[in-house]
Design a protein around this motif. Structure first.
Motif, PDB file in Angstrom:
ATOM      1  N   ILE A  56       0.843  -1.187   0.000  1.00 60.69           N
ATOM      2  CA  ILE A  56       0.000   0.000   0.000  1.00 60.69           C
ATOM      3  C   ILE A  56       0.882   1.243   0.000  1.00 60.69           C
ATOM      4  N   VAL A  57       0.412   2.307  -0.676  1.00 60.31           N
ATOM      5  CA  VAL A  57       1.058   3.611  -0.602  1.00 60.31           C
ATOM      6  C   VAL A  57      -0.024   4.674  -0.421  1.00 60.31           C
ATOM      7  N   HIS A  58       0.414   5.831   0.055  1.00 65.08           N
ATOM      8  CA  HIS A  58      -0.455   7.005   0.161  1.00 65.08           C
ATOM      9  C   HIS A  58       0.175   8.134  -0.652  1.00 65.08           C
ATOM     10  N   TYR A  59      -0.662   9.021  -1.158  1.00 64.00           N
ATOM     11  CA  TYR A  59      -0.113  10.198  -1.827  1.00 64.00           C
ATOM     12  C   TYR A  59      -1.028  11.393  -1.622  1.00 64.00           C
ATOM     13  N   ASP A  60      -0.437  12.577  -1.780  1.00 67.03           N
ATOM     14  CA  ASP A  60      -1.188  13.830  -1.756  1.00 67.03           C
ATOM     15  C   ASP A  60      -0.461  14.815  -2.655  1.00 67.03           C
ATOM     16  N   SER A  61      -0.719  16.098  -2.485  1.00 68.70           N
ATOM     17  CA  SER A  61      -0.132  17.103  -3.371  1.00 68.70           C
ATOM     18  C   SER A  61       1.374  17.253  -3.181  1.00 68.70           C
ATOM     19  N   THR A  62       1.922  16.643  -2.122  1.00 66.57           N
ATOM     20  CA  THR A  62       3.360  16.759  -1.871  1.00 66.57           C
ATOM     21  C   THR A  62       4.147  15.574  -2.421  1.00 66.57           C
ATOM     22  N   GLY A  63       3.480  14.507  -2.824  1.00 67.03           N
ATOM     23  CA  GLY A  63       4.186  13.361  -3.375  1.00 67.03           C
ATOM     24  C   GLY A  63       3.646  12.031  -2.888  1.00 67.03           C
ATOM     25  N   VAL A  64       4.423  10.978  -3.123  1.00 67.74           N
ATOM     26  CA  VAL A  64       4.018   9.602  -2.820  1.00 67.74           C
ATOM     27  C   VAL A  64       4.807   9.102  -1.612  1.00 67.74           C
ATOM     28  N   SER A  65       4.126   8.415  -0.693  1.00 63.61           N
ATOM     29  CA  SER A  65       4.788   7.874   0.494  1.00 63.61           C
ATOM     30  C   SER A  65       5.640   6.669   0.126  1.00 63.61           C
ATOM     31  N   SER A  66       6.357   6.160   1.107  1.00 66.06           N
ATOM     32  CA  SER A  66       7.082   4.910   0.908  1.00 66.06           C
ATOM     33  C   SER A  66       6.090   3.752   0.832  1.00 66.06           C
ATOM     34  N   VAL A  67       6.507   2.678   0.180  1.00 65.09           N
ATOM     35  CA  VAL A  67       5.657   1.490   0.045  1.00 65.09           C
ATOM     36  C   VAL A  67       5.700   0.696   1.344  1.00 65.09           C
ATOM     37  N   ARG A  68       4.514   0.254   1.820  1.00 62.51           N
ATOM     38  CA  ARG A  68       4.442  -0.514   3.052  1.00 62.51           C
ATOM     39  C   ARG A  68       3.613  -1.779   2.825  1.00 62.51           C
ATOM     40  N   ILE A  69       3.741  -2.715   3.750  1.00 61.27           N
ATOM     41  CA  ILE A  69       2.901  -3.915   3.722  1.00 61.27           C
ATOM     42  C   ILE A  69       1.475  -3.525   4.073  1.00 61.27           C
ATOM     43  N   ALA A  70       0.505  -4.035   3.329  1.00 59.61           N
ATOM     44  CA  ALA A  70      -0.903  -3.702   3.545  1.00 59.61           C
ATOM     45  C   ALA A  70      -1.607  -4.792   4.334  1.00 59.61           C
ATOM     46  N   ASP A  71      -2.542  -4.395   5.174  1.00 61.74           N
ATOM     47  CA  ASP A  71      -3.462  -5.335   5.815  1.00 61.74           C
ATOM     48  C   ASP A  71      -4.656  -5.461   4.875  1.00 61.74           C
ATOM     49  N   LEU A  72      -4.581  -6.402   3.955  1.00 61.01           N
ATOM     50  CA  LEU A  72      -5.594  -6.487   2.901  1.00 61.01           C
ATOM     51  C   LEU A  72      -6.973  -6.849   3.437  1.00 61.01           C
ATOM     52  N   ASP A  73      -7.025  -7.609   4.527  1.00 66.64           N
ATOM     53  CA  ASP A  73      -8.332  -7.939   5.102  1.00 66.64           C
ATOM     54  C   ASP A  73      -9.047  -6.672   5.566  1.00 66.64           C
ATOM     55  N   THR A  74      -8.303  -5.773   6.192  1.00 66.91           N
ATOM     56  CA  THR A  74      -8.901  -4.520   6.651  1.00 66.91           C
ATOM     57  C   THR A  74      -9.240  -3.620   5.473  1.00 66.91           C
ATOM     58  N   VAL A  75      -8.336  -3.530   4.510  1.00 64.18           N
ATOM     59  CA  VAL A  75      -8.557  -2.683   3.342  1.00 64.18           C
ATOM     60  C   VAL A  75      -9.825  -3.080   2.600  1.00 64.18           C
ATOM     61  N   GLN A  76     -10.058  -4.397   2.470  1.00 65.14           N
ATOM     62  CA  GLN A  76     -11.199  -4.882   1.685  1.00 65.14           C
ATOM     63  C   GLN A  76     -12.435  -5.194   2.514  1.00 65.14           C
ATOM     64  N   ALA A  77     -12.400  -4.925   3.803  1.00 68.88           N
ATOM     65  CA  ALA A  77     -13.533  -5.301   4.660  1.00 68.88           C
ATOM     66  C   ALA A  77     -14.837  -4.679   4.192  1.00 68.88           C
ATOM     67  N   TRP A  78     -14.780  -3.465   3.673  1.00 72.42           N
ATOM     68  CA  TRP A  78     -16.001  -2.791   3.233  1.00 72.42           C
ATOM     69  C   TRP A  78     -16.712  -3.555   2.124  1.00 72.42           C
ATOM     70  N   ARG A  79     -15.959  -4.343   1.354  1.00 73.10           N
ATOM     71  CA  ARG A  79     -16.575  -5.111   0.274  1.00 73.10           C
ATOM     72  C   ARG A  79     -17.459  -6.234   0.809  1.00 73.10           C
ATOM     73  N   HIS A  80     -17.332  -6.530   2.096  1.00 75.20           N
ATOM     74  CA  HIS A  80     -18.141  -7.560   2.752  1.00 75.20           C
ATOM     75  C   HIS A  80     -19.020  -6.942   3.841  1.00 75.20           C
ATOM     76  N   ASP A  81     -19.288  -5.639   3.708  1.00 74.31           N
ATOM     77  CA  ASP A  81     -20.135  -4.901   4.652  1.00 74.31           C
ATOM     78  C   ASP A  81     -19.590  -4.958   6.080  1.00 74.31           C
ATOM     79  N   GLN A  82     -18.279  -4.917   6.201  1.00 74.73           N
ATOM     80  CA  GLN A  82     -17.659  -4.908   7.518  1.00 74.73           C
ATOM     81  C   GLN A  82     -16.745  -3.705   7.665  1.00 74.73           C
ATOM     82  N   LEU A  83     -16.642  -3.231   8.897  1.00 80.31           N
ATOM     83  CA  LEU A  83     -15.701  -2.181   9.254  1.00 80.31           C
ATOM     84  C   LEU A  83     -14.768  -2.758  10.312  1.00 80.31           C
ATOM     85  N   VAL A  84     -13.480  -2.785  10.013  1.00 79.34           N
ATOM     86  CA  VAL A  84     -12.502  -3.403  10.899  1.00 79.34           C
ATOM     87  C   VAL A  84     -11.609  -2.318  11.496  1.00 79.34           C
TER      88      VAL A  84
END
Length: 326
Positions: free
Chosen positions: A228-256
């Motif tokens: 996962i990375v984040h970005y805004d008007s100042t640039g792109v963050s470093s690349v980090r390991i993502a918690d994919l279960d949390t990232v995709q929880a909304w696709r299963h109507d869950q908030l983690v």
């Protein structure tokens, strides 16, 4: 009277409105309100302004649920154990902590929510809604709550602009036509892959399959599966390991939430209901929450949080909910 004094009085008037519109308001609450109101003509003036401000919103709310006591939630989806930070118990809430702008902005926020997000967008979802869109090239876009996209396909490029909210993209491979997602100040370019893009304070891109290139403000990063990375008007963050279960929880109507500050939890729950959730005790925002909730029942989640963290929920209307420490 200087502007800061006027702001403090307006703050107090909004807080009294929240308290008195709740069924749990006590005789002592009403007595203290009467004393406050009579003690200064400016208090009476501020109170009248708040009444007028919210009078129109009552007409928009469900007339059968304008004033509703907080009741225990029947069931929250898989509530986990909370680990709140220690907080002193107070005899009653200090109402000075609320910024005026946040309180008075409730009318603007509530009015904005009456209009569908991305009203003129090619595809959009409502508050609390998930929607799946299948594009002509075979790609699929899953829209999260209150999200909107515009789609533009040309002979040499496929472009989707995420206007607001969150979306999960499953892209059909086409080497002759790169697939580009534009969101705020940057872009995500792929050939064939699956990834999640979310607009919040910044833009977050998490990849679940293959690889994407994320660029913004002259920076670029290659993001592969599980990152996962984040970005805004100042640039792109470093690349980090993502918690994919949390990232995709909304696709299963869950908030983690995992050890998440309460103020961030309330902001996320606010994306799934109309109106505004206002934290009335500033210190409470630092309490930590670890839980899994049903995204379709945000008010049940609020009640569970209140019970677990010794907080109180004030429901003035469907459009205004206050959270305070007991």
């Amino acid at each position: 009277m200087d502007e800061r004094d006027k702001q403090a009085i307006d703050d107090e008037a909004v807080q009294w409105f929240v308290i008195l519109r709740d069924d749990d308001a006590s005789d002592d609450d009403r007595r203290r309100f009467d004393e406050w109101r009579r003690s200064d003509p400016e208090h009476e003036k501020a109170w009248r302004e708040v009444e007028q401000l919210w009078g129109g919103l009552d007409l928009l709310a469900d007339r059968h649920a304008l004033v509703k006591p907080t009741t225990p939630a029947r069931r929250a989806s898989r509530p986990a154990a909370y680990a709140p930070a220690a907080a002193p118990r107070r005899p009653h809430v200090s109402w000075k902590a609320i910024p005026l702008a946040a309180c008075l902005a409730l009318t603007v926020a509530a009015g904005w929510q009456m209009v569908p997000v991305g009203f003129m967008a090619d595809y959009r979802s409502g508050i609390g809604e998930r929607r799946t869109v299948r594009l002509d090239d075979g790609s699929v876009i899953e829209l999260g709550t209150a999200s909107a996209v515009d789609v533009s396909f040309a002979v040499d490029r496929r472009t989707v602009r995420l206007l607001s909210g969150e979306a999960f993209f499953t892209v059909a491979s086409d080497p002759q036509r790169p697939f580009v997602v534009l969101a705020q100040d940057g872009q995500v370019q792929v050939l064939g892959t699956a990834f999640n893009v979310r607009i919040a304070d910044d833009v977050a891109v998490a990849v679940t399959h293959n690889t994407v290139e994320v660029s913004a403000a002259g920076d670029a990063a290659v993001v592969t599966e599980g990152q996962i990375v984040h970005y805004d008007s100042t640039g792109v963050s470093s690349v980090r390991i993502a918690d994919l279960d949390t990232v995709q929880a909304w696709r299963h109507d869950q908030l983690v939430f995992r050890d998440t500050p309460l103020n961030q939890v309330l902001a996320e729950l606010g994306r799934y209901r109309r109106g505004h959730i206002q934290l009335l005790s500033g210190d409470a925002g630092k309490l930590r929450v670890t839980a899994v909730f049903d995204a379709r029942r945000p008010d049940a989640a609020l009640d569970t949080i209140a019970r677990s963290l010794n907080l109180r929920v004030y429901r003035a209307t469907n459009l205004l909910v206050g959270i305070a420490q007991n």
